[in-house]
Design a protein around this motif. Structure first.
Motif, PDB file in Angstrom:
ATOM      1  N   VAL A 117       0.786  -0.890   0.083  1.00 59.63           N
ATOM      2  CA  VAL A 117      -0.093  -0.294   0.275  1.00 59.63           C
ATOM      3  C   VAL A 117       0.776   1.223   0.109  1.00 59.63           C
ATOM      4  CG1 VAL A 117      -1.383   1.350   1.639  1.00 59.63           C
ATOM      5  CG2 VAL A 117      -2.136  -0.916   0.830  1.00 59.63           C
ATOM      6  N   ASN A 118       2.068   1.085   0.840  1.00 66.75           N
ATOM      7  CA  ASN A 118       2.875   2.466   1.213  1.00 66.75           C
ATOM      8  C   ASN A 118       3.276   2.646  -0.169  1.00 66.75           C
ATOM      9  OD1 ASN A 118       2.600   3.050   3.222  1.00 66.75           O
ATOM     10  ND2 ASN A 118       4.349   1.754   4.011  1.00 66.75           N
ATOM     11  N   ASP A 119       4.349   1.427  -1.047  1.00 66.27           N
ATOM     12  CA  ASP A 119       4.001   2.037  -2.413  1.00 66.27           C
ATOM     13  C   ASP A 119       3.955   2.422  -3.715  1.00 66.27           C
ATOM     14  OD1 ASP A 119       7.017   0.788  -1.534  1.00 66.27           O
ATOM     15  OD2 ASP A 119       6.527  -0.865  -2.065  1.00 66.27           O
ATOM     16  N   ILE A 120       1.672   1.629  -3.880  1.00 66.86           N
ATOM     17  CA  ILE A 120       1.782   2.540  -4.056  1.00 66.86           C
ATOM     18  C   ILE A 120       0.383   3.710  -3.807  1.00 66.86           C
ATOM     19  CG2 ILE A 120      -0.945   2.083  -5.539  1.00 66.86           C
ATOM     20  CD1 ILE A 120      -0.262  -1.056  -4.967  1.00 66.86           C
ATOM     21  N   LEU A 121       0.467   4.208  -3.010  1.00 68.30           N
ATOM     22  CA  LEU A 121      -0.041   5.486  -2.357  1.00 68.30           C
ATOM     23  C   LEU A 121       1.139   6.816  -2.003  1.00 68.30           C
ATOM     24  CD1 LEU A 121      -2.864   4.761   0.198  1.00 68.30           C
ATOM     25  CD2 LEU A 121      -2.843   4.914  -2.330  1.00 68.30           C
ATOM     26  N   ARG A 122       2.252   6.035  -2.083  1.00 62.98           N
ATOM     27  CA  ARG A 122       3.324   7.278  -1.846  1.00 62.98           C
ATOM     28  C   ARG A 122       3.674   8.269  -2.946  1.00 62.98           C
ATOM     29  NH1 ARG A 122       7.249   7.327   1.796  1.00 62.98           N
ATOM     30  NH2 ARG A 122       7.021   5.267   2.956  1.00 62.98           N
ATOM     31  N   PRO A 123       3.648   8.225  -4.366  1.00 64.07           N
ATOM     32  CA  PRO A 123       3.881   8.952  -4.909  1.00 64.07           C
ATOM     33  C   PRO A 123       2.936   9.676  -5.571  1.00 64.07           C
ATOM     34  CG  PRO A 123       3.634   6.615  -6.378  1.00 64.07           C
ATOM     35  CD  PRO A 123       3.841   6.286  -4.788  1.00 64.07           C
ATOM     36  N   ILE A 124       1.301   8.677  -5.409  1.00 60.93           N
ATOM     37  CA  ILE A 124       0.372   9.700  -5.870  1.00 60.93           C
ATOM     38  C   ILE A 124       0.585  11.576  -5.418  1.00 60.93           C
ATOM     39  CG2 ILE A 124      -2.167  10.168  -5.580  1.00 60.93           C
ATOM     40  CD1 ILE A 124      -2.089   7.107  -5.535  1.00 60.93           C
ATOM     41  N   ARG A 125      -0.319  12.413  -6.219  1.00 58.30           N
ATOM     42  CA  ARG A 125      -0.405  13.637  -5.772  1.00 58.30           C
ATOM     43  C   ARG A 125      -1.813  14.301  -6.448  1.00 58.30           C
ATOM     44  NH1 ARG A 125       3.366  12.295  -3.211  1.00 58.30           N
ATOM     45  NH2 ARG A 125       5.215  13.002  -2.233  1.00 58.30           N
TER      46      ARG A 125
END
Length: 778
Positions: A117-125
């Motif tokens: 989940v961290n890897d997927i949500l981290r780059p979302i802006r």
């Protein structure tokens, strides 16, 4: 020749004289007609100028007010739109987490899933790259914080915002209570003044399966700036007339939207003067502070260096400190008036020529065609009247070929224009009315409208839910008079009615839902109608009162602790000092006596702490209420056995008259606490050789238990306050110097009321006291 002229026929002579008279009449009529037309021309020219200027002013005012209305409408929903966006973004993140969990549950551990989940949500802006997602575990450990990854893996329960509030704890409180919701923190933004705090709103949502919650946030001022930029982009596109546009300046003189060859947006033009010395922006500010109006100055025309007179209408948007306006250049008005004057000149000349020809023709052919002309005119006008009726009622356009008269054909074209404009206006009116009705019925406040005849003619659904509007008298424009409750807030009602400027006042009214506290305001529209606006504040007032009572209880609670703990603990300290100082030698008897005193002080301190903790747990609803089938007689006998040694020491008789041995449903521990406190108090305030009687009876589906003593008794004033913690400061010493906690009776009252019962006292100084509590006999 003379005889020939003399012998002319009367008809010939009459014809000659008639022609002469007709010629004179034509000349006189033409002369008078010219004079009248010239005078009317002058009046029409002046009227045309005035009407044209007024029409252009109306256009300018209308365009300005439409722009201000658009700005205010957009500004009103900024916070709601931001909340909806935050909720939507957080929900999207929650769905991503749910999808990852459902897909990988059973194949990977929860820690591995959290890393996915961290890897997927981290780059979302989002929100122009300002927005990001964060995740926190239910113990306060930061799991995802893209802008400060060094905080990930740390427990932030003690992290405070710039208002010294615990940010993570507030979030966990919302999650534990509701599972999701909004939270607001206050921070100093980078690059901003350290004296100014900015509210940041976040929406968070729990994902229970992974023991975490996810959320995102946004600063309200950032959203407001985005909305302002969108509004400005929209306003920049507004154009009307030849060179009409909307301009916006700030209250401090900064140009925001400006059409000028010399100045650009962002320039400060507060001190800018026109050729006549008028400080234009300062005058705009003065007009805006009066609610808006027209001002006259000179300004350069768009895409030109030419400076000419201008008429502008300006109105303020106080919340954003904007001066919004639009204007018309006077030289364009003069050009248009000159064109219209030339048209009037041409029409005047044409009308003079036509009039002469018409008069001559009428006199020449009057006798021959008058009847035919009259009949033709009558036919045409009857047909014209029928067609106009159809055009007005059904919107059918006139066909000019149906009429023989050219004048009627011209009028038919004009009528068709009016009919088309009327159709367009009716459609626009329907749309406007639909928008008004939607807002009127759905806005979360009560609104009523009173017409010019001082009668109600429009209510919204909020008022209908609160009041039986069908039973209200339409002749009484202020129905509050019949609904006022007995309250000090209503004392200046008549004086408040005189205020029609929209100021809210507080009233206590009788409604469908009982007596409610509401804020009401009334104001007048431009056409004299009265609009009533109100909203309910009952829950707000009740919350304020509850908070006030809670603070009062807290203050009294700490007073009790400070007063009743100081004595026994001070005694213990004194004795300990005595024992630890080597120069004092105590005998065994003195040591035993002092230890007995210390034991009593220690026991009383323990009793106080136990009651304090029990009361605190009761206040937090931390004590489970578990009624079950129990025997009251056994419970009374148990307490008499526990207190027998105290009774023997004071030579007090403990008597039980609880004879029935029938079990009933009650919480054993709570009733035990009530009995223990009442018997303990009776022993405390009963003199040596006194009597204490415990009795019980069944009456009206209740079991009533009474603890009666022959002790010192109380005054009526003390009886009235004995169960109220806000009136307690400390307990009274017993007949043998016993020290109490002051909270026992408070606990008794709360535990009895949890059963749905009551507790009361009867007492008289010097004659003892009788405490009775009831429990429903289920």
């Amino acid at each position: 020749m003379h005889l020939k002229n003399k012998n002319k026929k009367v008809s010939s002579r009459f014809l000659m004289y008639s022609m002469v008279m007709a010629f004179i009449a034509i000349v006189l009529v033409a002369f008078l007609f010219i004079i009248i037309q010239i005078r009317e021309f002058k009046n029409d020219s002046a009227t045309a100028r005035y009407n044209y200027i007024e029409s252009q002013k109306a256009i300018v005012k209308n365009e300005t007010e439409k722009a201000v209305d658009y700005i205010n409408y957009t500004r009103t929903f900024i916070e709601d739109n931001m909340k909806n966006a935050l909720r939507e973004k957080t929900t999207q993140a929650w769905l991503i987490i749910d999808n990852i969990y459902r897909t990988n549950h059973g194949r990977y551990s929860n820690n591995q899933i959290v890393k996915m989940v961290n890897d997927i949500l981290r780059p979302i802006r989002f929100n122009k790259d300002r927005g990001y997602y964060f995740m926190v575990s239910m113990d306060g450990t930061e799991l995802l914080f893209p802008i400060e990854p060094q905080l990930e893996g740390k427990n932030l329960l003690d992290l405070k915002d710039d208002k010294r509030a615990f940010a993570a704890r507030n979030e966990l409180k919302v999650i534990n209570e509701s599972g999701e919701g909004f939270v607001t923190d206050y921070w100093i933004k980078p690059g901003e003044s350290k004296d100014k705090l900015f509210p940041k709103m976040s929406y968070i949502k729990r994902y229970a399966a992974l023991g975490l919650y996810v959320g995102c946030g946004e600063y309200l001022d950032n959203v407001e700036r985005d909305v302002q930029e969108e509004v400005l982009q929209k306003v920049r596109t507004i154009r009307f007339g030849k060179d009409g546009y909307i301009f916006i300046n700030s209250f401090n003189g900064n140009a925001i939207i400006i059409d000028s060859e010399k100045h650009r947006p962002g320039d400060n033009i507060w001190e800018l003067k026109d050729p006549d010395g008028v400080k234009v922006v300062q005058e705009e500010y003065k007009v805006a502070q009066k609610g808006g109006g027209f001002l006259y100055y000179k300004w350069e025309k768009p895409k030109s260096s030419q400076v000419t007179s201008k008429i502008a209408f300006v109105k303020g948007v106080n919340e954003w400190k904007w001066l919004v306006g639009a204007g018309i250049y006077v030289d364009e008005i003069d050009e248009q008036i000159a064109k219209e004057r030339n048209v009037l000149y041409a029409n005047l000349a044409m009308q003079v020529v036509i009039s002469f020809c018409a008069l001559l023709g009428v006199f020449i052919v009057l006798f021959f065609i008058s009847r035919k002309l009259a009949a033709s005119i009558d036919t045409d006008f009857n047909l014209f009247a029928q067609k106009i009726s159809l055009a007005v009622n059904k919107g059918e356009l006139l066909v000019k070929e149906d009429f023989d008269l050219l004048d009627l054909q011209i009028v038919a074209e004009k009528v068709n224009e009016v009919v088309k404009n009327k159709t367009v206006a009716e459609e626009a009116l329907k749309g406007s009315e639909m928008l008004f009705r939607t807002i009127f019925e759905n806005v979360p406040v009560m609104i009523g409208v009173i017409n010019l005849q001082k009668k109600y003619y429009k209510w919204n659904s909020q008022i209908k839910q609160m009041y039986d509007v069908d039973s209200l008298s339409p002749d009484n424009i202020y129905f509050f008079r019949n609904l006022l409750a007995d309250s000090a807030s209503n004392s200046n009602f008549e004086e408040l009615l005189a205020d029609v400027h929209g100021q809210f006042w507080e009233l206590v009214l009788s409604t469908r839902n009982g007596v409610r506290i509401q804020n009401w305001a009334h104001l007048k529209t431009e056409n004299g109608e009265i609009v009533l606006v109100g909203y309910d504040i009952t829950e707000i007032r009740e919350s304020q009162k509850a908070l006030k009572d809670l603070n009062a209880t807290k203050d009294k609670f700490f007073s009790i602790i400070a007063h009743d703990l100081r004595g026994p603990i001070g005694s213990l300290n004194s004795f300990l000092d005595l024992f630890t100082q080597g120069e004092y030698k105590l005998s065994d008897e003195e040591m035993k006596t002092n230890l007995e005193v210390m034991k009593v002080a220690s026991n009383k301190t323990y009793e106080l702490l136990e009651n304090l903790l029990t009361w605190s747990r009761s206040q937090m609803d931390d004590i489970a209420f578990e009624p079950k089938l129990s025997n009251l007689k056994d419970l009374v006998d148990l307490n008499l056995s526990l207190f027998s040694h105290v009774a023997q020491r004071k030579e007090i008789q403990l008597i039980s008259n609880v004879n029935f041995d029938i079990p009933f449903v009650f919480d054993y521990d709570m009733v035990n606490t009530v009995l223990r406190n009442l018997i303990n108090n009776a022993l405390k305030f009963t003199h040596t050789k006194g009597i204490i009687i415990i009795s019980a009876r069944v009456a009206e589906n209740n079991v009533a238990v009474t603890v009666e003593d022959t002790g010192v008794g109380m005054s009526s004033e003390a009886c009235a306050k004995i169960f109220d913690i806000s009136s307690q400061i400390s307990s009274k010493s017993g007949t043998s110097g016993e020290i109490g906690t002051g909270l026992g009776l408070i606990l008794c009252k709360e535990f009895v009321e949890k059963h749905g019962g009551t507790i009361s006292v009867k007492s008289e100084l010097g004659k003892g006291s009788s405490f009775t509590f009831t429990i429903p006999a289920k």
